[in-house]
Design a protein around this motif. Structure first.
Motif, short mmCIF file in Angstrom:
data_model
loop_
_atom_site.label_atom_id
_atom_site.label_comp_id
_atom_site.label_asym_id
_atom_site.label_seq_id
_atom_site.Cartn_x
_atom_site.Cartn_y
_atom_site.Cartn_z
N LEU A 286 0.80 -1.22 0.00
CA LEU A 286 0.00 0.00 0.00
C LEU A 286 0.84 1.28 0.00
O LEU A 286 0.57 2.19 -0.79
CB LEU A 286 -0.96 -0.03 1.20
CG LEU A 286 -1.96 1.12 1.27
CD1 LEU A 286 -2.81 1.17 0.01
CD2 LEU A 286 -2.87 0.96 2.49
N PRO A 287 1.87 1.41 0.85
CA PRO A 287 2.68 2.65 0.79
C PRO A 287 3.37 2.84 -0.56
O PRO A 287 3.49 3.97 -1.04
CB PRO A 287 3.72 2.43 1.91
CG PRO A 287 3.10 1.42 2.82
CD PRO A 287 2.31 0.53 1.94
N LYS A 288 3.82 1.76 -1.19
CA LYS A 288 4.46 1.87 -2.49
C LYS A 288 3.47 2.32 -3.56
O LYS A 288 3.81 3.11 -4.45
CB LYS A 288 5.10 0.54 -2.89
CG LYS A 288 6.30 0.15 -2.03
CD LYS A 288 6.94 -1.11 -2.53
CE LYS A 288 8.19 -1.44 -1.70
NZ LYS A 288 9.24 -0.42 -1.87
N ALA A 289 2.25 1.82 -3.46
CA ALA A 289 1.21 2.24 -4.40
C ALA A 289 0.92 3.73 -4.24
O ALA A 289 0.82 4.47 -5.22
CB ALA A 289 -0.06 1.42 -4.19
N SER A 290 0.80 4.17 -2.99
CA SER A 290 0.51 5.58 -2.73
C SER A 290 1.66 6.47 -3.19
O SER A 290 1.45 7.57 -3.72
CB SER A 290 0.24 5.79 -1.23
OG SER A 290 -0.90 5.07 -0.82
N GLU A 291 2.89 6.00 -2.98
CA GLU A 291 4.06 6.79 -3.39
C GLU A 291 4.08 6.96 -4.91
O GLU A 291 4.35 8.06 -5.42
CB GLU A 291 5.35 6.11 -2.94
CG GLU A 291 6.61 6.86 -3.36
CD GLU A 291 7.87 6.07 -3.09
OE1 GLU A 291 8.96 6.59 -3.38
OE2 GLU A 291 7.77 4.92 -2.62
N ALA B 103 9.00 2.29 -14.74
CA ALA B 103 9.50 1.04 -14.17
C ALA B 103 9.01 0.87 -12.73
O ALA B 103 8.61 -0.23 -12.32
CB ALA B 103 11.03 1.01 -14.21
N GLN B 104 9.01 1.96 -11.96
CA GLN B 104 8.51 1.89 -10.59
C GLN B 104 7.03 1.53 -10.58
O GLN B 104 6.57 0.72 -9.76
CB GLN B 104 8.70 3.24 -9.88
CG GLN B 104 8.17 3.25 -8.45
CD GLN B 104 8.06 4.64 -7.86
OE1 GLN B 104 8.37 5.63 -8.53
NE2 GLN B 104 7.62 4.74 -6.63
N GLY B 105 6.27 2.12 -11.51
CA GLY B 105 4.84 1.84 -11.58
C GLY B 105 4.55 0.39 -11.90
O GLY B 105 3.64 -0.21 -11.33
N ARG B 106 5.34 -0.19 -12.81
CA ARG B 106 5.11 -1.60 -13.16
C ARG B 106 5.43 -2.51 -11.99
O ARG B 106 4.70 -3.47 -11.72
CB ARG B 106 5.96 -1.98 -14.38
CG ARG B 106 5.48 -1.35 -15.68
CD ARG B 106 6.15 -2.00 -16.88
NE ARG B 106 7.58 -1.76 -16.89
CZ ARG B 106 8.16 -0.73 -17.47
NH1 ARG B 106 7.42 0.18 -18.08
NH2 ARG B 106 9.48 -0.59 -17.46
#
Length: 261
Positions: A184-189, A242-245
Motif C-alpha cells: 500500500l505505501p508503495k502504491a501511494s508513493e 519502471a517503478q509503476g510496473r
C-alpha cells in the motif's frame, strides 16, 4: 518508424552534419507488407515526422532527383518504387528550405535553428508524451488497486474462521495482510509521484513550447537547453514507469491472495 507494430522505415536527421537534410531508409521487406506498399510515399514519410511538403526544397531517391522550388512536387504523393532485388533498402534524401526571415528583421541567434534540428526535438517530445501516457495508465490502474488494498486491510477474519480454519489457511491470511501492508505505501508513493510529475515547472514550460508548431513561433530558447530538459524528462519518465510496473505487480498479488480461509 512503425505501423501496427511493424518497423517500416528509419529516419536520420542532419545526416553527415547537414542541418537542413534528413534521410529515410526503407527496407525492401516493407514494400511486401500487405496494404503498406501504396502508402509508402515521400509525403507520408514526411508526415510521420511532422514535416509539411511545402518545407521541402528538393528530394531524391536512387537516380531520381526532384525539386520543389516552385511549390510542392506532385511526385511527393506517388508511391515509392521498391529497390532492385540486389538492394536491401531504399534511401530517400530530403533537403528542407532554410527558415524564412521576417521582412526588415534579422532572426535572433536563439531562434535561428535548423528546422530538422527542431523536428528532432519535437520527436523527442512526442516520445516523452508516449511515456507519460503509459505512466498515467499505470496511475489509474494503481488507484483502483490501492482502493482494493485499503478495503482488504479493513477486512477482519470472522470469529468462526479463527476457531475452525486450518493453521495453514490462517497463515496464508496473515501473510496476505502483511503483503498488503507492504504494497500500500508503495502504491501511494507511485500515485503521488505520477501526479506531481505532470505539474513540474520544466514540464509546463516544455508543454507550452511544443503546444504550437515550432515554425509559427518567432522566439525560441536555445536548442541545446531544450534537449537537456527533454533528456531529463525522458529518463525520469522511464524510471517512473519502471517503478509503476513493479508497484502494480506487487499490489495485484496482494488482493488476489487476500482471501478468507
Amino acid at each position: 518508424m512503425t505501423l501496427r507494430g511493424e518497423r517500416i522505415a528509419e529516419v536520420w536527421f542532419k545526416p553527415e552534419g547537414e542541418p537542413l537534410a534528413l534521410v529515410f531508409r526503407i527496407p525492401r521487406s516493407s514494400f511486401q507488407i500487405p496494404g503498406i506498399g501504396q502508402r509508402l510515399t515521400t509525403e507520408n514519410l514526411l508526415k510521420a515526422v511532422d514535416i509539411a511538403t511545402d518545407e521541402v526544397e528538393s528530394w531524391r531517391h536512387g537516380d531520381a532527383f526532384h525539386s520543389a522550388e516552385d511549390g510542392p512536387d506532385p511526385e511527393l504523393t506517388n508511391p515509392l518504387r521498391q529497390p532492385p532485388f540486389d538492394v536491401p533498402h531504399l534511401e530517400v534524401h530530403v533537403r528542407l528550405k532554410p527558415p524564412p526571415q521576417a521582412a526588415g528583421h534579422e532572426v535572433s541567434s536563439e531562434s535561428a535553428v535548423a528546422p530538422a534540428e527542431w523536428h528532432d526535438l519535437e520527436a523527442r517530445w512526442k516520445a516523452v508524451l508516449s511515456l507519460e501516457a503509459g505512466v498515467d495508465t499505470l496511475r489509474i490502474s494503481m488507484e483502483g488497486l490501492r482502493a482494493e488494498l485499503e478495503a482488504a486491510l479493513r477486512r477482519a477474519l470472522p470469529a468462526d474462521d479463527k476457531v475452525n480454519a486450518l493453521a495453514a489457511d490462517v497463515a496464508q491470511w496473515n501473510k496476505a495482510k502483511s503483503r498488503a501492508h507492504f504494497a500500500l505505501p508503495k502504491a501511494s508513493e507511485f500515485i503521488h509521484r505520477a501526479t506531481w510529475a505532470a505539474g513540474t515547472p520544466e514540464r509546463k514550460r516544455l508543454g507550452e513550447l511544443f503546444k504550437n508548431p515550432i515554425g509559427t513561433q518567432t522566439s525560441l530558447p536555445r536548442a541545446d537547453e531544450v534537449l537537456q530538459e527533454l533528456e531529463f524528462l525522458r529518463k525520469d519518465r522511464q524510471v517512473l514507469s519502471a517503478q509503476g510496473r513493479r508497484s502494480t505487480r506487487s499490489a495485484r498479488r496482494s488482493p488476489q491472495t487476500f482471501r478468507g480461509p
